[in-house]
Every structure is written in structure tokens, then in C-alpha cells.
Write a protein that holds these residues in place. Structure first.
Motif, mmCIF file in Angstrom:
data_model
loop_
_atom_site.group_PDB
_atom_site.id
_atom_site.type_symbol
_atom_site.label_atom_id
_atom_site.label_comp_id
_atom_site.label_asym_id
_atom_site.label_seq_id
_atom_site.Cartn_x
_atom_site.Cartn_y
_atom_site.Cartn_z
ATOM 1 N N ALA A 48 0.806 -1.221 0.000
ATOM 2 C CA ALA A 48 0.000 0.000 0.000
ATOM 3 C C ALA A 48 0.843 1.278 0.000
ATOM 4 N N ALA A 49 2.002 1.233 0.630
ATOM 5 C CA ALA A 49 2.838 2.430 0.768
ATOM 6 C C ALA A 49 4.306 2.019 0.696
ATOM 7 N N ALA A 50 4.731 1.628 -0.498
ATOM 8 C CA ALA A 50 6.073 1.055 -0.674
ATOM 9 C C ALA A 50 7.181 2.020 -0.260
ATOM 10 N N ASP A 51 7.036 3.303 -0.585
ATOM 11 C CA ASP A 51 8.096 4.265 -0.248
ATOM 12 C C ASP A 51 8.267 4.398 1.259
ATOM 13 N N GLU A 52 7.154 4.431 1.989
ATOM 14 C CA GLU A 52 7.224 4.534 3.447
ATOM 15 C C GLU A 52 7.917 3.310 4.045
ATOM 16 N N VAL A 53 7.556 2.133 3.548
ATOM 17 C CA VAL A 53 8.171 0.907 4.053
ATOM 18 C C VAL A 53 9.647 0.857 3.689
ATOM 19 N N SER A 54 9.974 1.303 2.482
ATOM 20 C CA SER A 54 11.370 1.307 2.052
ATOM 21 C C SER A 54 12.212 2.185 2.975
ATOM 22 N N ASP A 55 11.730 3.378 3.267
ATOM 23 C CA ASP A 55 12.464 4.288 4.153
ATOM 24 C C ASP A 55 12.609 3.691 5.551
ATOM 25 N N ALA A 56 11.523 3.105 6.048
ATOM 26 C CA ALA A 56 11.553 2.508 7.388
ATOM 27 C C ALA A 56 12.490 1.308 7.441
ATOM 28 N N LEU A 57 12.524 0.533 6.355
ATOM 29 C CA LEU A 57 13.381 -0.647 6.310
ATOM 30 C C LEU A 57 14.855 -0.253 6.248
ATOM 31 N N VAL A 58 15.163 0.780 5.477
ATOM 32 C CA VAL A 58 16.539 1.283 5.421
ATOM 33 C C VAL A 58 16.990 1.717 6.816
ATOM 34 N N ALA A 59 16.103 2.442 7.518
ATOM 35 C CA ALA A 59 16.437 2.906 8.871
ATOM 36 C C ALA A 59 16.583 1.741 9.844
ATOM 37 N N ALA A 60 15.706 0.751 9.719
ATOM 38 C CA ALA A 60 15.753 -0.405 10.626
ATOM 39 C C ALA A 60 17.020 -1.224 10.421
ATOM 40 N N MET A 61 17.455 -1.325 9.166
ATOM 41 C CA MET A 61 18.642 -2.116 8.858
ATOM 42 C C MET A 61 19.914 -1.425 9.330
ATOM 43 N N ARG A 62 19.851 -0.099 9.473
ATOM 44 C CA ARG A 62 21.037 0.652 9.859
ATOM 45 C C ARG A 62 21.406 0.328 11.308
ATOM 46 N N GLY A 63 22.462 -0.380 11.495
ATOM 47 C CA GLY A 63 22.925 -0.695 12.841
ATOM 48 C C GLY A 63 22.188 -1.837 13.509
ATOM 49 N N VAL A 64 21.396 -2.622 12.734
ATOM 50 C CA VAL A 64 20.630 -3.700 13.366
ATOM 51 C C VAL A 64 21.555 -4.727 14.007
ATOM 52 N N GLN A 65 22.718 -4.959 13.383
ATOM 53 C CA GLN A 65 23.620 -5.949 13.961
ATOM 54 C C GLN A 65 24.258 -5.467 15.257
ATOM 55 N N ASP A 66 24.202 -4.148 15.497
ATOM 56 C CA ASP A 66 24.710 -3.635 16.776
ATOM 57 C C ASP A 66 23.814 -4.071 17.931
ATOM 58 N N LYS A 67 22.562 -4.390 17.615
ATOM 59 C CA LYS A 67 21.659 -4.872 18.661
ATOM 60 C C LYS A 67 22.051 -6.265 19.125
ATOM 61 N N GLY A 68 22.504 -7.094 18.188
ATOM 62 C CA GLY A 68 22.877 -8.462 18.543
ATOM 63 C C GLY A 68 22.521 -9.446 17.447
ATOM 64 N N ALA A 69 22.915 -10.702 17.651
ATOM 65 C CA ALA A 69 22.749 -11.725 16.618
ATOM 66 C C ALA A 69 21.291 -12.017 16.301
ATOM 67 N N PHE A 70 20.430 -12.065 17.320
ATOM 68 C CA PHE A 70 19.030 -12.403 17.063
ATOM 69 C C PHE A 70 18.334 -11.301 16.271
ATOM 70 N N ALA A 71 18.681 -10.047 16.546
ATOM 71 C CA ALA A 71 18.127 -8.940 15.759
ATOM 72 C C ALA A 71 18.576 -9.043 14.311
ATOM 73 N N ALA A 72 19.830 -9.433 14.095
ATOM 74 C CA ALA A 72 20.350 -9.587 12.739
ATOM 75 C C ALA A 72 19.611 -10.698 11.994
ATOM 76 N N ILE A 73 19.403 -11.818 12.667
ATOM 77 C CA ILE A 73 18.664 -12.932 12.054
ATOM 78 C C ILE A 73 17.261 -12.482 11.664
ATOM 79 N N LYS A 74 16.621 -11.750 12.546
ATOM 80 C CA LYS A 74 15.244 -11.317 12.284
ATOM 81 C C LYS A 74 15.181 -10.316 11.135
ATOM 82 N N ALA A 75 16.192 -9.452 11.018
ATOM 83 C CA ALA A 75 16.218 -8.501 9.905
ATOM 84 C C ALA A 75 16.308 -9.245 8.573
ATOM 85 N N ALA A 76 17.153 -10.277 8.531
ATOM 86 C CA ALA A 76 17.247 -11.086 7.321
ATOM 87 C C ALA A 76 15.921 -11.793 7.050
#
Length: 200
Positions: A48-76
């Protein structure tokens, strides 16, 4: 403990949009599978709103591995689910496959004795699974592999087109087998509480 964690997550997401909240909660660094309701919000909003999701996903991926391994797995896993939802183009433009190698995560988990003892299981799985999802995103024909009528798509290919895909398919199969051998989140990367089964 679970209630306290959920309260903290709710406080953290105050003021976020629905998709930002879903992405935040779907990539918490906890040893459980993302809730299906959060994944559904992400995929529905992706249509429904691809641009909004794209921006949010870029932000979520930024530094996700700094949270830890499980956050990294979930991002993938979120990126994997987007591909299976027919949103390969969205996932591909929003997630850099290089990020899914989780090199920083491995470096932090390493150290002088890392060669002898190996990486922690969750870090090893994050790296193997991330490599597979990254290769899936990078492959221009990946969407064809995830359709229910994939066999028909292959039958409609010319011989030259099919031959050209063999190398990529072999590589993806090898990466998938390596990730499966490394283990998974919630006992297999797709079951567990709230997961409802993972993509195949």
C-alpha cells in the motif's frame, strides 16, 4: 519478564508509524520468532505504501547488527518474507546485501581465541542465513523461485535462459543448506512462538 519487555517496546515505539513499530518489534534482539502480526503489517504496508516501508526498512537495517545476533537474524527474515510476499523489488532496493553479511557482528563475537572455539551458534547462523538472503535479493530472477507456480515459469523459459540460471540456483541451494546446517531461530528459523512457519 516478558510483560516488562513488551512494556519497554511499547514505550520505545510511542510516536512511530505502524510500519516503523512493526519493524522495530520484528527485529528485537530476543530469541523468538517475529510475530506474524508484525510481519503482516510490513508486507501489507509494502503493497500500500512502498516508499514509506522502504524508508523505514533502510532505517531499521542501519545498525541492526549492533543490537545483537538475534536482531540480525530477524532482519534477514523480514527481507526474506518480503521476497515471498512478492515484494522482491522493495526488499532489493531497501536492503543492501552486503549488510546481511553481518561482518561487524562476527568481528565483535571473535577475538584471539575465535579460530579455536568458533563463533557462537547464533552468530554463525546469522551470517549463513544473511548470506543466503543477500544472494536471494541480489538475484534478478529470485521472485521466480518463490512463486507457487515456479515449475511453470521454468517450463516457459528458453533453454538458454534456464542454463543461465543454473549457476545461481546452485549457489542459492548451497547457501540455504549451509544456513540450515548452522541451525535456526526458534528451532528451525520458522516455527516457534508467533512465527507461524518460515518462508521456503
Amino acid at each position: 519478564m516478558v510483560k516488562l519487555r513488551e512494556l519497554r517496546a511499547n514505550l520505545k515505539t510511542a510516536g512511530m508509524s505502524a510500519v516503523e513499530t512493526a519493524l522495530y518489534k520484528a527485529t528485537l534482539d530476543t530469541a523468538d520468532v517475529p510475530k506474524e502480526k508484525h510481519l503482516t503489517t510490513i508486507t501489507d504496508q509494502g503493497r500500500a505504501a512502498a516508499d514509506e516501508v522502504s524508508d523505514a526498512l533502510v532505517a531499521a537495517m542501519r545498525g541492526v547488527q549492533d543490537k545483537g545476533a538475534f536482531a540480525a537474524i530477524k532482519a534477514a527474515y523480514v527481507a526474506h518474507r518480503l521476497v515471498h510476499a512478492g515484494l522482491h523489488a522493495l526488499a532489493r532496493r531497501s536492503v543492501d546485501p552486503a549488510l546481511l553479511q553481518f561482518a561487524d557482528l562476527a568481528a565483535r563475537a571473535g577475538g584471539p581465541a575465535a579460530a579455536a572455539r568458533g563463533l557462537p551458534p547464533e552468530v554463525s547462523f546469522a551470517r549463513q542465513y544473511g548470506l543466503f538472503v543477500g544472494a536471494l535479493l541480489a538475484h534478478p530472477a529470485a521472485a521466480e523461485f518463490t512463486r507457487s507456480r515456479t515449475d511453470r515459469a521454468w517450463r516457459c523459459s528458453t533453454l538458454d535462459e534456464a542454463i543461465a540460471q543454473i549457476g545461481a540456483v546452485q549457489r542459492l541451494c548451497g547457501l540455504a543448506l549451509s544456513a540450515a546446517g548452522a541451525g535456526g531461530l526458534g528451532g528451525g528459523g520458522g516455527g516457534g512462538r508467533g512465527g507461524g512457519g518460515g518462508p521456503r
